[in-house]
Design a protein around this motif. Structure first.
Motif, PDB file in Angstrom:
ATOM      1  N   ASP A 181     -33.458  20.974   1.815  1.00 30.55           N
ATOM      2  CA  ASP A 181     -34.342  21.856   2.584  1.00 30.55           C
ATOM      3  C   ASP A 181     -35.817  21.452   2.506  1.00 30.55           C
ATOM      4  O   ASP A 181     -36.683  22.222   2.909  1.00 30.55           O
ATOM      5  N   ARG A 182     -36.127  20.240   1.988  1.00 37.13           N
ATOM      6  CA  ARG A 182     -37.540  19.884   1.837  1.00 37.13           C
ATOM      7  C   ARG A 182     -38.183  19.472   3.162  1.00 37.13           C
ATOM      8  O   ARG A 182     -39.312  19.859   3.452  1.00 37.13           O
ATOM      9  N   TYR A 183     -37.497  18.669   3.963  1.00 41.92           N
ATOM     10  CA  TYR A 183     -38.105  18.140   5.180  1.00 41.92           C
ATOM     11  C   TYR A 183     -37.439  18.747   6.407  1.00 41.92           C
ATOM     12  O   TYR A 183     -36.244  18.579   6.623  1.00 41.92           O
ATOM     13  N   GLN A 184     -38.255  19.469   7.198  1.00 42.33           N
ATOM     14  CA  GLN A 184     -37.740  20.236   8.322  1.00 42.33           C
ATOM     15  C   GLN A 184     -38.153  19.657   9.676  1.00 42.33           C
ATOM     16  O   GLN A 184     -37.868  20.250  10.716  1.00 42.33           O
ATOM     17  N   SER A 228     -30.292  14.918   2.692  1.00 45.29           N
ATOM     18  CA  SER A 228     -30.730  14.595   1.343  1.00 45.29           C
ATOM     19  C   SER A 228     -30.253  13.184   1.002  1.00 45.29           C
ATOM     20  O   SER A 228     -29.369  12.635   1.676  1.00 45.29           O
ATOM     21  N   GLY A 239     -30.811  23.150  -1.945  1.00 45.41           N
ATOM     22  CA  GLY A 239     -31.040  23.478  -0.545  1.00 45.41           C
ATOM     23  C   GLY A 239     -29.794  23.451   0.311  1.00 45.41           C
ATOM     24  O   GLY A 239     -29.879  23.593   1.532  1.00 45.41           O
ATOM     25  N   GLN A 271     -29.670  19.415   7.910  1.00 46.89           N
ATOM     26  CA  GLN A 271     -30.456  19.144   6.713  1.00 46.89           C
ATOM     27  C   GLN A 271     -29.937  17.859   6.070  1.00 46.89           C
ATOM     28  O   GLN A 271     -28.743  17.589   6.092  1.00 46.89           O
ATOM     29  N   PHE A 281     -34.711  13.663  -2.597  1.00 45.21           N
ATOM     30  CA  PHE A 281     -35.305  14.943  -2.173  1.00 45.21           C
ATOM     31  C   PHE A 281     -34.166  15.892  -1.815  1.00 45.21           C
ATOM     32  O   PHE A 281     -33.084  15.463  -1.418  1.00 45.21           O
ATOM     33  N   PRO A 282     -34.357  17.232  -1.971  1.00 48.95           N
ATOM     34  CA  PRO A 282     -33.305  18.206  -1.663  1.00 48.95           C
ATOM     35  C   PRO A 282     -33.147  18.394  -0.156  1.00 48.95           C
ATOM     36  O   PRO A 282     -33.996  17.969   0.640  1.00 48.95           O
ATOM     37  N   ASP A 307     -41.608  14.148   9.104  1.00 49.55           N
ATOM     38  CA  ASP A 307     -41.632  14.230   7.639  1.00 49.55           C
ATOM     39  C   ASP A 307     -40.452  13.490   7.022  1.00 49.55           C
ATOM     40  O   ASP A 307     -40.586  12.811   6.002  1.00 49.55           O
TER      41      ASP A 307
END
Length: 475
Positions: free
Chosen positions: A67-70, A52, A108, A50, A64-65, A74
């Protein structure tokens, strides 16, 4: 181009991005490209990597935190869309904010995975970074620093995780691709989930981390370690199954250790994990000696680093050439002293010796020069330039003169003071009443003192004598 996919990795990777006004738009865009190239091969998700971003600006801001983009796509778009905030370079504030977010479920972050901080900087910060950076490292965060500017090597090497040659990079912004693979591999050493590895290596310690295999209820770990060339000195520790790391200390410098982690589970069999770690060479003090604030009779001596293992320092100093030596003793907690009662315009040999608590000694020498004694100016003379004007001239004084101060005490009228640069050796004195006797003094100025002034009395001609005025030199 596209890199081979990297799997079997788990960790929270935080970029500390210099978004302040000290970074140009071009540099900011190149750093964003570098960030994406660095993480492009990773697999992203709640069981993988993950990422950030926190901006360094007047106030820290999270882009962005974790866990936002997986997915890679993205994340790539999010990095590309990141905009520069400008403002001040308050890195210390951003580090304190990063510490909060790296361990925050709200951001996240995950509690049991390795934490990695990558700080990309132009080498400039307006606030202190040492304390918040140390707090991050104390909580298990591995710190990589990429300096694209003229950063202070000593400051940045202390801020990065140890050893600095693995965690600190100095590179021009256009050459960032050169270090991408090396930095990525170093990050993988920390976040690859199937490996026992060591970080924060010093001359006497290192921190071991390993994947979460057990829990408090399902077993414990046996940790064995010994010098490679003397396995009979093996030491053993039992560690709770809840732990995923341990600091080994009281180790020998410049020594390679064989380390084995043996999971003892009452549920599953886990094979032992091994690694080999070499401690760094012992840091010594003094590694550098600096002479500053030199005057005719004194100078300041400072040295670095200061180590807890040093009991005190001895400062020997004496003129060159010569056999006369004097001694100053300084407590081990201090790193500077003032040497006084010296002879002007003399070269001294200064030797700083660290006396360790073990009884060892380490010395380093430097030369220091005292300044010349400030002397008075010579040959102060005057020249008529008009009915009420004189030109005062003088020869230059000895030593490193910073300027001259000319004072005129008039028999009638106010006194005046004129300051001039060291390159100027004359001034015009005006408003001198005819028939008066005036006192003029010229004094050289030095960094740590005023020189001795030279004064003379000068008489202006009466008005009746000034008719048919001609230039002439005054005696």
């Amino acid at each position: 181009g596209p890199q081979p996919s990297v799997s079997n990795s788990e960790g929270d990777l935080l970029f500390l991005l210099d978004s302040s006004g000290s970074v140009s738009y071009y540099e900011f865009s190149r750093v964003k490209e570098f960030m994406w190239d660095l993480v492009q091969p990773f697999s992203f998700g709640p069981k993988d990597v993950q990422t950030s971003i926190i901006h360094i600006s007047t106030m820290p801001t999270m882009e962005f935190p974790f866990d936002r983009y997986q997915t890679s796509g993205d994340l790539q778009k999010a990095i590309r869309d990141t905009r520069q905030l400008m403002g001040d370079t308050n890195t210390g504030k951003a580090l304190a904010y990063a510490k909060e977010k790296l361990f925050s479920g709200e951001a996240g972050a995950r509690p049991e995975v390795p934490k990695v901080l990558v700080w990309v900087t132009d080498g400039f910060s307006t606030d202190d970074i040492s304390e918040p950076m140390q707090l991050l490292k104390d909580m298990g965060v591995t710190v990589f620093i990429v300096s694209t500017g003229r950063g202070n090597y000593l400051e940045l090497s202390a801020a990065a995780s140890q050893p600095p040659e693995k965690h600190l990079h100095f590179v021009d912004v256009d050459d960032l691709p050169i270090i991408t693979k090396e930095l990525r591999d170093a990050i993988l050493d920390i976040i690859q989930a199937n490996r026992l590895h060591a970080v924060d290596i010093t001359s006497s310690s290192f921190r071991l981390t390993w994947p979460k295999l057990l829990s408090q209820e399902t077993g414990y770990y046996i940790l064995e370690y010994a010098p490679t060339d003397d396995l009979a000195k093996k030491r053993t520790q039992q560690v709770s199954g809840a732990h995923t790391g341990l600091v080994l200390s009281d180790l020998a410098p410049e020594t390679t250790y064989e380390v084995a982690l043996i999971p003892e589970s009452n549920v599953h069999y886990f094979p032992p994990q091994t690694t080999r770690v070499t401690t760094l060479a012992e840091e010594v003090s003094p590694a550098q000696v600096l002479i500053s604030e030199s005057g005719p009779h004194s100078f300041h001596v400072s040295w670095a680093p200061t180590l807890d293992s040093v009991m005190g320092y001895q400062i020997l100093y004496g003129p060159l050439p010569g056999n006369s030596v004097k001694l100053l003793e300084v407590d081990g907690k201090h790193n500077s002293t003032l040497v006084e009662n010296l002879t002007p315009n003399t070269t001294y040999l200064v030797t700083v010796t660290a006396v360790y608590k073990s009884g060892k000694e380490k010395s380093l020498s430097a030369k220091a020069c005292t300044q010349e004694e400030g002397s008075k100016v010579r040959h102060l003379r005057f020249e008529d330039m008009g009915p009420n004007t004189l030109k005062a001239s003088w020869d230059s004084a000895d030593g490193k003169v910073l300027g001259y101060r000319v004072r005129c005490r008039r028999q009638t009228g106010p006194s005046s003071v004129i300051s001039v640069s060291p390159l100027i050796h004359s001034v015009l004195l005006t408003d001198l009443a005819s028939g008066t006797t005036n006192k003029v003094c010229v004094k050289p100025m030095y960094k740590n003192q005023r020189g001795k002034g030279l004064c003379r009395m000068v008489r202006m001609q009466p008005a009746t004598e000034a008719q048919g005025y001609k230039h002439r030199q005054r005696a």
